[in-house]
Design a protein around this motif. Structure first.
Motif, mmCIF file in Angstrom:
data_model
loop_
_atom_site.group_PDB
_atom_site.id
_atom_site.type_symbol
_atom_site.label_atom_id
_atom_site.label_comp_id
_atom_site.label_asym_id
_atom_site.label_seq_id
_atom_site.Cartn_x
_atom_site.Cartn_y
_atom_site.Cartn_z
ATOM 1 N N VAL A 440 -16.221 146.074 0.857
ATOM 2 C CA VAL A 440 -15.903 145.717 2.366
ATOM 3 C C VAL A 440 -15.685 147.149 2.912
ATOM 4 C CG1 VAL A 440 -13.947 144.511 3.802
ATOM 5 C CG2 VAL A 440 -14.573 143.691 1.432
ATOM 6 N N GLU A 441 -16.808 147.570 3.770
ATOM 7 C CA GLU A 441 -16.583 148.881 4.542
ATOM 8 C C GLU A 441 -16.984 148.667 6.003
ATOM 9 O OE1 GLU A 441 -18.683 151.335 1.972
ATOM 10 O OE2 GLU A 441 -17.014 151.530 0.722
ATOM 11 N N PRO A 442 -16.428 148.087 6.807
ATOM 12 C CA PRO A 442 -16.962 148.350 8.162
ATOM 13 C C PRO A 442 -17.377 149.558 8.649
ATOM 14 C CG PRO A 442 -14.422 147.739 8.194
ATOM 15 C CD PRO A 442 -15.027 147.905 6.884
ATOM 16 N N ARG A 443 -18.464 149.539 9.321
ATOM 17 C CA ARG A 443 -18.974 150.861 9.943
ATOM 18 C C ARG A 443 -18.928 150.768 11.357
ATOM 19 N NH1 ARG A 443 -20.395 154.343 5.854
ATOM 20 N NH2 ARG A 443 -20.140 153.223 3.801
ATOM 21 N N ALA A 444 -18.914 152.066 12.004
ATOM 22 C CA ALA A 444 -19.075 151.934 13.637
ATOM 23 C C ALA A 444 -19.416 153.430 14.059
ATOM 24 C CB ALA A 444 -17.945 151.240 14.384
ATOM 25 N N PRO A 445 -20.163 153.819 15.143
ATOM 26 C CA PRO A 445 -20.262 154.991 15.568
ATOM 27 C C PRO A 445 -18.822 155.709 15.703
ATOM 28 C CG PRO A 445 -21.384 153.661 16.803
ATOM 29 C CD PRO A 445 -20.584 152.783 16.307
ATOM 30 N N LYS A 446 -18.904 157.097 15.450
ATOM 31 C CA LYS A 446 -17.793 157.929 15.316
ATOM 32 C C LYS A 446 -17.025 157.839 16.701
ATOM 33 C CE LYS A 446 -16.555 162.781 13.991
ATOM 34 N NZ LYS A 446 -17.126 163.907 13.502
ATOM 35 N N ASP A 447 -15.742 157.960 16.568
ATOM 36 C CA ASP A 447 -14.657 157.951 17.702
ATOM 37 C C ASP A 447 -14.512 156.382 18.435
ATOM 38 O OD1 ASP A 447 -14.628 160.501 17.545
ATOM 39 O OD2 ASP A 447 -16.293 160.759 19.026
ATOM 40 N N LEU A 448 -15.243 155.476 17.770
ATOM 41 C CA LEU A 448 -15.305 154.158 18.048
ATOM 42 C C LEU A 448 -14.326 153.256 17.020
ATOM 43 C CD1 LEU A 448 -18.605 152.935 19.815
ATOM 44 C CD2 LEU A 448 -16.697 153.940 20.786
ATOM 45 N N ILE A 449 -13.904 154.032 15.935
ATOM 46 C CA ILE A 449 -13.172 153.283 14.872
ATOM 47 C C ILE A 449 -12.358 154.465 14.279
ATOM 48 C CG2 ILE A 449 -14.933 153.748 13.152
ATOM 49 C CD1 ILE A 449 -14.243 150.762 11.912
ATOM 50 N N ARG A 450 -10.970 153.958 14.022
ATOM 51 C CA ARG A 450 -10.259 155.010 13.106
ATOM 52 C C ARG A 450 -10.399 154.860 11.605
ATOM 53 N NH1 ARG A 450 -4.962 154.762 13.301
ATOM 54 N NH2 ARG A 450 -4.909 152.437 13.689
ATOM 55 N N VAL A 451 -10.575 155.957 10.919
ATOM 56 C CA VAL A 451 -10.439 156.104 9.470
ATOM 57 C C VAL A 451 -8.930 156.086 9.134
ATOM 58 C CG1 VAL A 451 -11.221 157.129 7.657
ATOM 59 C CG2 VAL A 451 -12.715 157.205 9.578
ATOM 60 N N VAL A 452 -8.654 155.110 8.254
ATOM 61 C CA VAL A 452 -7.170 155.076 7.562
ATOM 62 C C VAL A 452 -7.223 154.903 6.245
ATOM 63 C CG1 VAL A 452 -6.353 154.111 9.968
ATOM 64 C CG2 VAL A 452 -7.125 152.436 8.287
ATOM 65 N N PRO A 453 -6.107 155.297 5.508
ATOM 66 C CA PRO A 453 -6.276 154.925 3.973
ATOM 67 C C PRO A 453 -6.393 153.581 3.854
ATOM 68 C CG PRO A 453 -4.590 156.675 4.651
ATOM 69 C CD PRO A 453 -5.190 155.975 5.911
ATOM 70 N N ARG A 454 -7.001 152.840 2.833
ATOM 71 C CA ARG A 454 -6.916 151.714 2.477
ATOM 72 C C ARG A 454 -5.836 151.348 1.736
ATOM 73 N NH1 ARG A 454 -11.448 148.302 1.347
ATOM 74 N NH2 ARG A 454 -12.661 149.910 1.031
ATOM 75 N N PRO A 455 -4.990 150.338 2.302
ATOM 76 C CA PRO A 455 -3.816 150.120 1.351
ATOM 77 C C PRO A 455 -3.989 149.651 -0.371
ATOM 78 C CG PRO A 455 -3.764 148.601 3.492
ATOM 79 C CD PRO A 455 -5.280 149.326 3.400
ATOM 80 N N THR A 456 -2.930 149.857 -0.796
ATOM 81 C CA THR A 456 -3.139 149.730 -2.212
ATOM 82 C C THR A 456 -1.841 148.915 -2.781
ATOM 83 O OG1 THR A 456 -2.204 151.823 -2.624
ATOM 84 C CG2 THR A 456 -4.584 151.838 -2.917
ATOM 85 N N PRO A 457 -1.928 148.021 -3.627
ATOM 86 C CA PRO A 457 -3.348 147.581 -4.164
ATOM 87 C C PRO A 457 -4.045 146.842 -3.063
ATOM 88 C CG PRO A 457 -1.571 145.920 -4.801
ATOM 89 C CD PRO A 457 -0.944 147.296 -4.135
#
Length: 541
Positions: A440-457
């Motif tokens: 489950v890895e949604p992707r989009a052009p840079k600056d149109l989506i924020r990269v955040v740590p995946r919650p664990t678990p």
């Protein structure tokens, strides 16, 4: 005129029409198209069609090659409005899009055509733009038909022909193009036929087309659908219709509709007519947030705000405190992802059998008996028994990368003297995927989506269960699902409060698939705090 935009989310605007003789639309004959459409006689546009069966473009599209997707996303990032148009590297953008288009990446084909029509591009070439769209039509891409209709409307390297334009738009809409559905749906949303052939009265089909388009994420359709509900031709809208109009407009802001954001800004601050208000009350605080989001969309129409409810939920939900900073609001409303932006080189590997990390290969089970590669990609030879051909070392031949029209390698029967070629070889087509194809890895052009740590678990939930934890949730279906390209997008995310139901396809997305089994995955559970700036995305540090 309808805009030709470069981006994942191509849009359509208004169009300047040449008068079209109404009588043409009722003749039961076909128009003959250009040679590339000679096998498909396109029916003339019929504004008074009795019904419209919704089709989704995602079900018509070729599979997406992950490496081509990486090239496409990189090209989109280089075209960002944050980069002054004179500073954009058009050569690099063109190179990336061309590589992706060679692997039949359908968005790259459309965007490359738009790039060749960009006045700021020194390589502007209308003829080649038309050739690219023709290639998209040959691949059966619905929006390629829509784009060709626009070319006939504007006279882009063809003789302007509004009759043919409407025929192509109708074809595109029936095939599933959301932009064509939104455009024709708006033109049919009238109480009477115009005398100059610019709008028609077919509100039943108009509603069907607009709902089908908004289900596919078209923001223009959301805006037009809100008017369809709020403004009735012979009576005042009911309270229920106004509520639908408000939901459609708010959803349009999620999808990146600048006009929707501006409409809600006016509705919540200073509506023109109190009797036509679709909001329950005046609320200056909400109005300011919609105004801010509208200005952001005016600057960058590629933006999407799937987490809109995190920063400006509809009444009666209370507004979280906000520091008034534009970037804080915009960043919080954007989608999120746990994966870094991948800056992929356009250079191939040293060997045709190389597959560069982080990619893997997936068998599409598409085969050909041609002597040359029909398209660029990885091809594996199969013998007459439909088993992989064995190489000289006794191992099955791995899929190898071939350019379009490159002659396939010849293979010979083992121990034959003189060497005798293997006859009747078929070649199966493989595409690259992102490592774990089901991740489950949604992707989009840079600056149109924020990269955040995946919650664990890692937390997942069925769509028919109440939300177990407040946060940003991503809907997901298996990669081989026919609607994966429609569902597994970052703009489908939603901010959901614990205990509340997850968005449902039919009631919240207008997607009429009640039996669709969707799993929701928690992407970010950071508490709401837009009273101070958000930390920058890890990719921007």
């Amino acid at each position: 005129m309808r805009r030709l935009t470069l981006g994942v989310f191509y849009t359509t605007g208004s169009i300047i029409f040449i008068a079209i003789f109404f009588t043409l639309y009722h003749k039961e004959f076909m128009i003959r198209t250009e040679p590339y459409l000679s096998k498909n006689m396109i029916p003339l546009f019929n504004p008074h069609m009795q019904s419209f069966e919704c089709a989704y473009e995602a079900q018509q599209l070729p599979p997406v090659d992950a490496q081509a997707e990486a090239w496409f996303l990189n090209a989109q990032s280089l075209y960002s409005p944050e980069i002054f148009f004179r500073d954009r590297d058009y050569q690099r953008i063109t190179q990336l899009l061309a590589r992706a288009a060679n692997r039949h990446h359908w968005k790259a084909i459309l965007n490359l055509a738009s790039l060749y029509l960009d006045d700021n591009n020194s390589q502007r070439d209308e003829k080649y733009a038309k050739t690219l769209i023709e290639s998209g039509i040959k691949l059966g891409i619905p929006t390629a038909y829509d784009r060709m209709g626009t070319y006939y409307s504007t006279g882009t390297y063809v003789k302007a022909d509004p009759t043919r334009a409407y025929a192509l738009w109708q074809k595109a809409a029936k095939m599933g193009s959301p932009s064509a559905q939104a455009f024709i749906g708006e033109k049919l949303n009238a109480s009477h036929d115009s005398t100059d052939g610019t709008f028609w009265a077919n509100r039943k089909v108009s509603l069907q087309m607009l709902i089908c388009a908004i289900a596919q994420g078209n923001s223009d359709a959301a805006y037009n659908l809100s008017f369809r509900y709020a403004l009735q031709p012979d009576r005042a809208a009911t309270r229920e219709e106004k509520q639908y109009a408000l939901l459609a407009t708010h959803h349009g802001v999620r999808l990146g509709c600048e006009k929707c954001a501006n409409k809600l800004f006016l509705q919540f601050s200073n509506p023109f007519d109190l009797d036509e208000m679709i909001v329950p009350f005046i609320d200056e605080a909400r109005a300011k947030r919609y105004f801010t989001l509208g200005k952001a969309l005016e600057f960058d129409h590629f933006l999407r705000f799937p987490n809109l409810d995190k920063v400006v939920p509809l009444p009666p939900a209370p507004l979280p405190p906000w520091n008034g900073d534009r970037d804080t609001l915009v960043n919080a409303a954007m989608g999120v992802t746990p994966v870094h932006f991948f800056d992929e080189s356009i250079l191939p590997g040293k060997s045709r059998f190389d597959v560069q990390p982080p990619f893997a290969l997936h068998n599409t089970h598409q085969t050909t008996d041609a002597k040359q590669a029909p398209k660029e990609g990885y091809w594996r030879p199969l013998g007459p028994d439909q088993q992989p051909v064995i190489d000289e070392s006794g191992k099955p031949v791995r899929p190898g990368l071939y350019k379009q029209n490159e002659t396939f390698t010849s293979f010979f029967l083992p121990h034959s003297k003189p060497a005798k070629p293997i006859e009747n070889i078929r070649w199966e087509y493989w595409i690259t995927t992102w490592g774990d194809r089901e991740a489950v890895e949604p992707r989009a052009p840079k600056d149109l989506i924020r990269v955040v740590p995946r919650p664990t678990p890692f937390v997942s939930s069925a769509s028919d269960q109440p939300c177990p934890r407040t946060g940003t949730w991503q809907p997901w279906v298996p990669a081989d699902h026919p609607l994966a390209q429609l569902i597994n997008q970052h703009w489908r995310q939603a901010w959901v409060v614990a205990g509340q139901p997850f968005p449902q396809p039919k009631t919240d997305w207008w997607l009429d698939l009640p039996d669709l089994k969707i799993t929701w995955h928690l992407m970010d559970d950071t508490p709401v705090n837009i009273n101070q700036p958000l930390p920058p995305s890890r990719d921007s540090q």
